[in-house]
Design a protein around this motif. Structure first.
Motif: not given
Ligand code: ADP
Ligand code: MG
Ligand code: ZN
Length: 485
Positions: A12-19, A189-191, A197-205
């Motif tokens: 999971t990628h999470v974009e942080l909402s820093t300034k 820490v993130s919206d 797209g500020s949180m997105r998943f890669d699924a390994n199956v």
């Protein structure tokens, strides 16, 4: 033939909402106008040097701590080398060996069944820019006439959370994604906006026969941007792999793409191995030190996590599903907390908040927080219902009125003449009158025919102008007719 079992790991990628961005002072809150939040560092102009953002490091340590990870006192930044037009450096600063956080876990529940999902690592990296492919093909690179590049997002701090292959179903994967999103939101820490797209998943199956240990060949479905798509993409991929294998074929390790409209995953490219990226330690960045003291500070300032909040609501009498809804909604949760203390009826109040309150707000097109409803309204109302002073339908009317600003529940109930007769003495007198007026019904009941009870109930309700608490009427009626027999 033995049954198949799915094996799933999620990145999971999470974009942080820093300034500011990860390694420069450009704003991380991306402006709409393309290429207006860029500088020599995030555009990788010659001679520019990165400086890590302390708020981003605090963000990743917070996430890692919430996931029960070990925080490495010293971690390293690497260069992950690949060419893509939206990657101005031609490498991404990321981590490889020695990430900031390792060895955590997250418990997910599906239909009351908990599963522990191991967290392999949580590492720090930077986001890429954005490419927009322009042409007939509806944004696909294959048939684009040209490509627009926007570097505003390049260098935005990105946290990657990687799980062990511990997930066994698409539902569990979805529950994992939802819980991780709740945690990130609770940490502030993130919206964590999936659709943005500020949180997105890669699924390994992969799939394997039940009872075998060895992992099958996996595919990785990239950039899935909703919880529903995560579940659907994994369901599709499990079915596809089983069909290929049962047909005597084999799975190719590859990167796939989820096509939402068609409901299928499609092959994008063969999977890169880590050797392809020629990782090496970034010579521009020193090892990152996170001291014990800092780790303790973060641990001590950690807010209550969603699982603890749900447990607290359930302990106050709220049902499992309602507790989840409440805990997910800040304004409902704070009203609940203001209303419920000690032995007040948490179940009733929880049901009102997630039921009638939300429904009325929707009908009136208002936010619950903009309504006049307060915690003490709710606790007063619950008390009135428990004392038998209000019927459940009258309680709903009073609740709506309190939301609309018509006054406190007691005032509204008074003003609208909604109070039930709950005084046992008054009700007994009404029952006595009705019994005296209906000797035939009483005689039938005495002979063992319980049908007239409903008729007598109706008579008592009529006699009291519909104001008697029906549960008390029923009890008194049964007592009295049984006594007569
Ligand atoms: P990368 O995708 O960058 O090569 P990893 O090899 O560490 O990284 O694996 C990424 C994810 O894939 C992890 O979540 C891991 O649990 C999962 N994974 C690894 N092997 C399998 C497998 N055979 N089946 C399903 N998931 C797997
Ligand atoms: Mg991967
Ligand atoms: Zn910059």
């Amino acid at each position: 033939m033995t049954a198949w079992e799915a094996v799933i790991g999620i990145e999971t990628h999470v974009e942080l909402s820093t300034k500011s961005k990860m390694f420069c002072g450009c704003p991380a809150d991306i402006p709409d106008e393309p290429n207006t939040a860029c500088c020599p560092v995030c555009l990788a102009l010659p001679g520019s040097l990165p400086v890590p953002n302390v708020k981003a490091i605090e963000g990743i340590v917070t996430i890692g701590t919430a996931l029960g990870c070990t925080i490495n006192e010293s971690s390293l930044f690497y260069r992950k080398n690949y060419f893509y037009p939206d990657l101005p450096k031609n490498y991404q600063i990321s981590q490889y060996t020695f990430p900031v956080c390792e060895f955590g876990s997250l418990i997910v529940e599906v239909q009351g069944e908990p599963t522990v999902v191991g967290i392999t690592r949580v590492h720090m990296e930077e986001d890429t820019g954005r490419s927009t492919h322009v042409g007939e093909g509806g944004g696909r690179i294959q048939d684009a006439e040209h490509t627009l590049l926007d570097f505003n997002r390049a260098g935005v701090p990105l946290v990657e959370v990687v799980t062990e292959p511990d997930i066994r179903s698409a539902e569990q994967a979805r529950a994992y994604g939802a819980e991780l999103q709740r945690i990130v939101l609770a940490l502030g820490v993130s919206d964590a906006k999936l659709e943005a797209g500020s949180m997105r998943f890669d699924a390994n199956v992969s799939v394997r026969h039940v009872g075998t240990e060895e992992l099958g060949t996996r595919t990785e479905t990239k950039n899935v941007n909703s919880l529903r798509s995560l579940q659907r993409a994994i369901e599709f991929e499990i079915d596809r792999q089983i069909a290929v294998l049962e047909d005597g074929g084999s799975i190719t390790q590859e990167t796939r793409h989820w096509n939402e409209d068609k409901g299928v995953t499609l092959s994008m490219r063969s999977k890169e191995e880590s050797e392809d990226y020629r990782y090496f330690q970034d010579p521009d960045l020193l090892p990152l030190e996170v001291s014990d003291e800092w780790q303790s500070l973060v641990r001590e300032s950690l807010p209550e996590l969603p699982a603890a909040k749900r447990a607290r609501f359930r302990a106050a009498g709220v049902e499992a599903e309602t507790a989840e809804l409440l805990a997910d909604n800040l304004e409902l949760a704070s009203l609940f907390e203001a209303a419920v203390s000690g032995d007040t009826n948490g179940k009733l109040i929880g049901n009102w908040l997630t039921g009638e309150v939300v429904a009325h707000a929707r009908r009136e097109n208002m936010l619950v927080s903009d309504s006049a409803l307060t915690g003490s309204h709710l606790s007063d109302l619950a008390e009135m219902v428990e004392e038998g002073k209000l019927s459940s339908s009258a309680a709903k009317e009073v609740l709506n009125a309190a939301m609309d600003g018509d006054g406190s529940p007691r005032d509204v109930a008074d003003a609208r003449d909604l109070l039930q007769m709950s005084d046992a003495g008054e009700i007994e007198a009404a029952v006595d009158t009705v019994l005296a007026e209906n000797p035939d019904a009483v005689a039938k009941i005495a002979q063992g025919d319980s049908k007239p009870i409903a008729f007598l109930m109706g008579q008592v309700m009529r006699h009291t102008g519909g104001k008697a608490d029906p549960s008390i009427v029923q009890r008194v009626l049964k007592d009295k007719t049984a006594g007569d027999a």
